[in-house]
Scaffold this active site. Sequence first.
Site, PDB file in Angstrom:
ATOM      1  N   VAL A 143       0.864  -1.182   0.000  1.00  0.00           N
ATOM      2  CA  VAL A 143       0.000   0.000   0.000  1.00  0.00           C
ATOM      3  C   VAL A 143       0.902   1.233   0.000  1.00  0.00           C
ATOM      4  CG1 VAL A 143      -1.826   1.243   1.193  1.00  0.00           C
ATOM      5  CG2 VAL A 143      -1.759  -1.269   1.298  1.00  0.00           C
ATOM      6  N   VAL A 145       1.310   5.534  -1.427  1.00  0.00           N
ATOM      7  CA  VAL A 145       0.746   6.744  -2.028  1.00  0.00           C
ATOM      8  C   VAL A 145       1.866   7.754  -2.182  1.00  0.00           C
ATOM      9  CG1 VAL A 145      -0.875   8.663  -1.738  1.00  0.00           C
ATOM     10  CG2 VAL A 145      -1.562   6.355  -1.070  1.00  0.00           C
ATOM     11  N   GLY A 151      -2.232  12.511   2.918  1.00  0.00           N
ATOM     12  CA  GLY A 151      -3.025  13.399   3.756  1.00  0.00           C
ATOM     13  C   GLY A 151      -4.397  13.719   3.197  1.00  0.00           C
ATOM     14  N   GLY A 155      -4.893   6.626   0.734  1.00  0.00           N
ATOM     15  CA  GLY A 155      -4.492   5.303   1.191  1.00  0.00           C
ATOM     16  C   GLY A 155      -5.657   4.569   1.836  1.00  0.00           C
ATOM     17  N   GLN A 181       4.947   2.348  12.504  1.00  0.00           N
ATOM     18  CA  GLN A 181       4.480   3.707  12.263  1.00  0.00           C
ATOM     19  C   GLN A 181       3.067   3.767  11.689  1.00  0.00           C
ATOM     20  OE1 GLN A 181       7.574   5.207   9.707  1.00  0.00           O
ATOM     21  NE2 GLN A 181       8.834   5.909  11.422  1.00  0.00           N
ATOM     22  N   TYR A 186      -3.997   1.340  10.197  1.00  0.00           N
ATOM     23  CA  TYR A 186      -4.752   0.139   9.855  1.00  0.00           C
ATOM     24  C   TYR A 186      -5.735  -0.245  10.962  1.00  0.00           C
ATOM     25  CZ  TYR A 186      -1.714  -0.465   5.826  1.00  0.00           C
ATOM     26  OH  TYR A 186      -1.050  -0.282   4.638  1.00  0.00           O
TER      27      TYR A 186
END
Length: 207
Positions: A143, A145, A151, A155, A181, A186
Amino acid sequence: MGVFGSIRVLRLRAGFWESIKSGLLKDDTTQVIETSPEPQVEEPLPEEFVLIEKTQPDGAIEQIIFSSGGDVDVYDLQSLCDKVGWPRRPLSKLAAALKNSYMVATLHSIRKSPEPEGGDQKKLIGMARATSDHAFNATIWDVLVDPSYQGQGLGKTLVENIIRALLQRDIGNITLFADSQVVEFYRNLGFEPDPEGIKGMFWYPKF
């Protein structure tokens, strides 16, 4: 959103996506298996749709397009990985990983020039993919971006749409690997670190 550093195994919490699955499963306790002379054809994913459209100061129109068609140029993907600071991987292996994925979702920026002769500019700004046994389990990978587009919830949109597509195919055990991080990112999407004490086990060559 990568998989480097302190890696955690996360699994989607049961019940979080019940609103999406509503109507797909009629009975959670009893399953009746019916034979059919013809194999069932999987419902195709929507090919693409516009997530964001905005007008730039110079009059150009930029659209952010979500696509589930898996149309990814490996050179564009390598460039995107460079932007987010991921280690380079052989292009042949990148191509094989994309080809063998169960699902590949992309985000492209399309800039439409206000000038008739300007033409459109298209660039890859996000991607995520999933592997699966096509029945019970799926794992989400890669995943990412473009930092200049982070922001904006892109994602989150990538992951949500992959989850939605997997649940539509009755694949409910969805996992991924995440560094420390992005665990909270998630978690907010319904994933649970180390559910029921389950730990990820890794084997590495010792030579």
